[in-house]
Design a protein around this motif. Structure first.
Motif, mmCIF file in Angstrom:
data_model
loop_
_atom_site.group_PDB
_atom_site.id
_atom_site.type_symbol
_atom_site.label_atom_id
_atom_site.label_comp_id
_atom_site.label_asym_id
_atom_site.label_seq_id
_atom_site.Cartn_x
_atom_site.Cartn_y
_atom_site.Cartn_z
ATOM 1 N N ASP A 67 -17.860 5.584 2.120
ATOM 2 C CA ASP A 67 -17.548 6.384 3.300
ATOM 3 C C ASP A 67 -17.463 5.504 4.552
ATOM 4 O O ASP A 67 -16.531 5.619 5.344
ATOM 5 C CB ASP A 67 -18.654 7.442 3.480
ATOM 6 C CG ASP A 67 -18.438 8.291 4.713
ATOM 7 O OD1 ASP A 67 -17.460 9.063 4.726
ATOM 8 O OD2 ASP A 67 -19.226 8.176 5.672
ATOM 9 N N LEU A 68 -18.417 4.591 4.696
ATOM 10 C CA LEU A 68 -18.471 3.753 5.902
ATOM 11 C C LEU A 68 -17.308 2.769 5.955
ATOM 12 O O LEU A 68 -16.761 2.493 7.026
ATOM 13 C CB LEU A 68 -19.794 2.972 5.938
ATOM 14 C CG LEU A 68 -20.018 2.112 7.184
ATOM 15 C CD1 LEU A 68 -20.391 2.988 8.381
ATOM 16 C CD2 LEU A 68 -21.087 1.043 6.953
ATOM 17 N N LEU A 69 -16.964 2.213 4.800
ATOM 18 C CA LEU A 69 -16.010 1.096 4.758
ATOM 19 C C LEU A 69 -14.638 1.524 4.221
ATOM 20 O O LEU A 69 -13.943 0.736 3.563
ATOM 21 C CB LEU A 69 -16.589 -0.043 3.912
ATOM 22 C CG LEU A 69 -17.946 -0.614 4.346
ATOM 23 C CD1 LEU A 69 -18.442 -1.635 3.323
ATOM 24 C CD2 LEU A 69 -17.834 -1.273 5.730
ATOM 25 N N ASP A 70 -14.263 2.741 4.495
ATOM 26 C CA ASP A 70 -12.922 3.225 4.118
ATOM 27 C C ASP A 70 -12.591 2.971 2.649
ATOM 28 O O ASP A 70 -11.530 2.419 2.330
ATOM 29 C CB ASP A 70 -11.856 2.536 4.982
ATOM 30 C CG ASP A 70 -12.031 2.853 6.457
ATOM 31 O OD1 ASP A 70 -12.389 4.009 6.759
ATOM 32 O OD2 ASP A 70 -11.830 1.957 7.287
ATOM 33 N N GLY A 71 -13.500 3.333 1.796
ATOM 34 C CA GLY A 71 -13.211 3.237 0.362
ATOM 35 C C GLY A 71 -13.793 2.012 -0.327
ATOM 36 O O GLY A 71 -13.736 1.903 -1.550
ATOM 37 N N VAL A 90 -15.491 -6.694 -6.986
ATOM 38 C CA VAL A 90 -14.307 -7.136 -7.720
ATOM 39 C C VAL A 90 -13.208 -7.612 -6.768
ATOM 40 O O VAL A 90 -12.530 -8.599 -7.038
ATOM 41 C CB VAL A 90 -13.829 -5.998 -8.649
ATOM 42 C CG1 VAL A 90 -12.494 -6.320 -9.295
ATOM 43 C CG2 VAL A 90 -14.890 -5.722 -9.713
ATOM 44 N N ASP A 91 -13.043 -6.945 -5.624
ATOM 45 C CA ASP A 91 -11.941 -7.292 -4.729
ATOM 46 C C ASP A 91 -12.369 -8.309 -3.667
ATOM 47 O O ASP A 91 -11.580 -9.163 -3.277
ATOM 48 C CB ASP A 91 -11.409 -6.034 -4.016
ATOM 49 C CG ASP A 91 -10.876 -4.987 -4.983
ATOM 50 O OD1 ASP A 91 -10.691 -5.300 -6.182
ATOM 51 O OD2 ASP A 91 -10.648 -3.838 -4.550
ATOM 52 N N LEU A 92 -13.602 -8.167 -3.171
ATOM 53 C CA LEU A 92 -14.033 -9.028 -2.057
ATOM 54 C C LEU A 92 -14.966 -10.148 -2.503
ATOM 55 O O LEU A 92 -15.284 -11.036 -1.713
ATOM 56 C CB LEU A 92 -14.734 -8.191 -0.976
ATOM 57 C CG LEU A 92 -13.983 -6.982 -0.410
ATOM 58 C CD1 LEU A 92 -14.785 -6.354 0.723
ATOM 59 C CD2 LEU A 92 -12.602 -7.393 0.098
ATOM 60 N N GLY A 93 -15.443 -10.101 -3.743
ATOM 61 C CA GLY A 93 -16.337 -11.164 -4.217
ATOM 62 C C GLY A 93 -17.706 -11.154 -3.557
ATOM 63 O O GLY A 93 -18.374 -12.173 -3.464
ATOM 64 N N PRO A 113 -13.443 3.206 -11.108
ATOM 65 C CA PRO A 113 -14.204 3.730 -9.957
ATOM 66 C C PRO A 113 -13.425 3.652 -8.649
ATOM 67 O O PRO A 113 -13.979 3.905 -7.595
ATOM 68 C CB PRO A 113 -15.428 2.812 -9.922
ATOM 69 C CG PRO A 113 -14.937 1.537 -10.495
ATOM 70 C CD PRO A 113 -13.890 1.876 -11.518
ATOM 71 N N ARG A 114 -12.139 3.335 -8.727
ATOM 72 C CA ARG A 114 -11.328 3.236 -7.504
ATOM 73 C C ARG A 114 -10.863 4.589 -6.992
ATOM 74 O O ARG A 114 -10.393 4.711 -5.863
ATOM 75 C CB ARG A 114 -10.092 2.364 -7.768
ATOM 76 C CG ARG A 114 -10.446 0.916 -8.061
ATOM 77 C CD ARG A 114 -9.185 0.076 -8.257
ATOM 78 N NE ARG A 114 -9.525 -1.297 -8.581
ATOM 79 C CZ ARG A 114 -9.872 -2.225 -7.693
ATOM 80 N NH1 ARG A 114 -9.901 -1.932 -6.404
ATOM 81 N NH2 ARG A 114 -10.191 -3.444 -8.081
ATOM 82 N N THR A 115 -11.001 5.607 -7.820
ATOM 83 C CA THR A 115 -10.447 6.919 -7.465
ATOM 84 C C THR A 115 -11.205 7.979 -8.268
ATOM 85 O O THR A 115 -11.746 7.669 -9.326
ATOM 86 C CB THR A 115 -8.919 6.895 -7.774
ATOM 87 O OG1 THR A 115 -8.328 8.098 -7.359
ATOM 88 C CG2 THR A 115 -8.639 6.677 -9.244
ATOM 89 N N PRO A 116 -11.304 9.210 -7.767
ATOM 90 C CA PRO A 116 -12.102 10.204 -8.496
ATOM 91 C C PRO A 116 -11.469 10.583 -9.836
ATOM 92 O O PRO A 116 -10.266 10.383 -10.054
ATOM 93 C CB PRO A 116 -12.083 11.432 -7.569
ATOM 94 C CG PRO A 116 -11.600 10.965 -6.264
ATOM 95 C CD PRO A 116 -10.793 9.735 -6.495
#
Lengths: 144, 144, 144, 144
Positions: free
Chosen positions: A42-46, A54-57, B75-78
């Motif tokens: 919620d805080l970090l837009d997803g 996995v995406d940001l390491g 877990p990227r989407t509901p």
């Protein structure tokens, strides 16, 4: 719990309950963790834990947890987990999570996590965009 | 899946996923079961499995399940679980549950449960108020 | 179940059981999967799913599962899961898993998995060292 | 951890691990709880939580837990949970649980439970046969 806490609503199911006919103790820390994962999303837009890893390491492993169980959790009514950052350190964050059912406090918990480069055990400073997002949402954030 | 299916939305969390970075196979039947529990709660004005068991003394154990896994759950989407009664027998009910993420079918499952007096293993006829509720919602319910 | 089946003993705990006071249906597929993971670990000298994925880059996702539930599983006594390969295809393997408590069959299950390059969805032939290990252990292995 | 601790060996499976490729934090309290359930079963000749609840009408809910996570838990090797009663009160018991993998301490935890009449929330004195069994096994049991 503060007014600006993030609130995560969770259905408590038959499978969450044990033969004593209340939510099983071993499930309750996981309810709180789910709420923290949803807090970040919620805080970090997803950007939930999965995307952080996995995406940001960036990893965010826990070093401490404690919980006081105040009242049993029942599947008769939803559970609301209130999540708020209690303290932001140089490399760590402390969350307070409060579980509530129909105005009754079921548990009060505290979780401490540190930030790490994914796959390593070495702590890193709280990433700047995360610190900024926390400051933006929580005016009274305690930083140390 | 039919147009009148009950749809259960579920967040897929970090803790639902395994080292292959998709939802763990062992969790997926439970997603479908949660959806069936929520289906009853919705259909029967709050009477979920817990209330059926504890308040009404009716059990609803499964005798068969099968699932085809079509695509990984992320877990990227509901996840949306579509639940509909496929067949209503004298003492049993068959559910079809379809798991969907962003228009992609992740799994198609079939579950067969029987009705029993709670704590016993003897089958009982589908309780009349349950049969009536199912008929009321599902115009094309197949009864055998 | 055959005489050369791998047998996995599992304690059934309080937390595995639901308010009906038997093991929760949503846990049972996971008991069978644990047994298959332990089967590989035993057959391949420690190479469980984790090592297959992370060390060897081989994934083994499931495409189908089915289970017949014959008797409730109780925490009063351990569960023994008998695992045997029912069929070995070019890119897939079918397992039969039978859950037994005190001579009583609790469930009979069938699971089909395919081999993939980790992180991809494309099927690959069953790795030769795995095929060889299966042939070595199961004299009557059905290959198709 | 003391020399007379009960040791519970647990396989860590693929399904216990998360996308960071270590055991998921939300599973770890449950590992410790399983170990406590097994501790009772061992101490009381088979009387685990299930039998306490269902056969004896005694509940043992937790009022507090805390855990320090010292090192990640891996599925490459089993986890050994060392369980010992740290303190026995009039109506409560405190457990210390230490999780170890290959000589490395993964977590140190403390759990406080109280005894209740099953289905009620009122505390009762520690049942005499349980107190006796604890004294019999733990010579240096701290009672307060």
């Amino acid at each position: 719990m503060g007014e600006d806490a993030f609130i995560w609503r969770r259905r408590v199911g038959f499978g969450d309950c044990d033969p004593a006919r209340i939510a099983y103790t071993g499930k309750i820390p996981d309810f709180a963790l789910e709420a923290i994962d949803a807090f970040w999303e919620d805080l970090l837009d997803g950007t939930n834990w999965f995307r952080m890893n996995v995406d940001l390491g960036i990893g965010c492993p826990f070093v401490h947890m404690e919980m006081d169980f105040k009242a049993p959790i029942t599947p008769r009514t939803p559970l609301f987990c209130h999540v708020e950052p209690a303290r932001l350190g140089t490399t760590s964050i402390t969350f307070r999570v409060t579980g509530v059912q129909e105005e009754r406090t079921c548990f009060v918990a505290s979780f401490v996590a540190v930030f790490v480069r994914e796959g390593e055990l070495k702590k890193i400073p709280v990433p700047e965009h995360i610190r900024a997002a926390l400051r933006g949402r929580f005016a009274h954030l305690r930083e140390t």
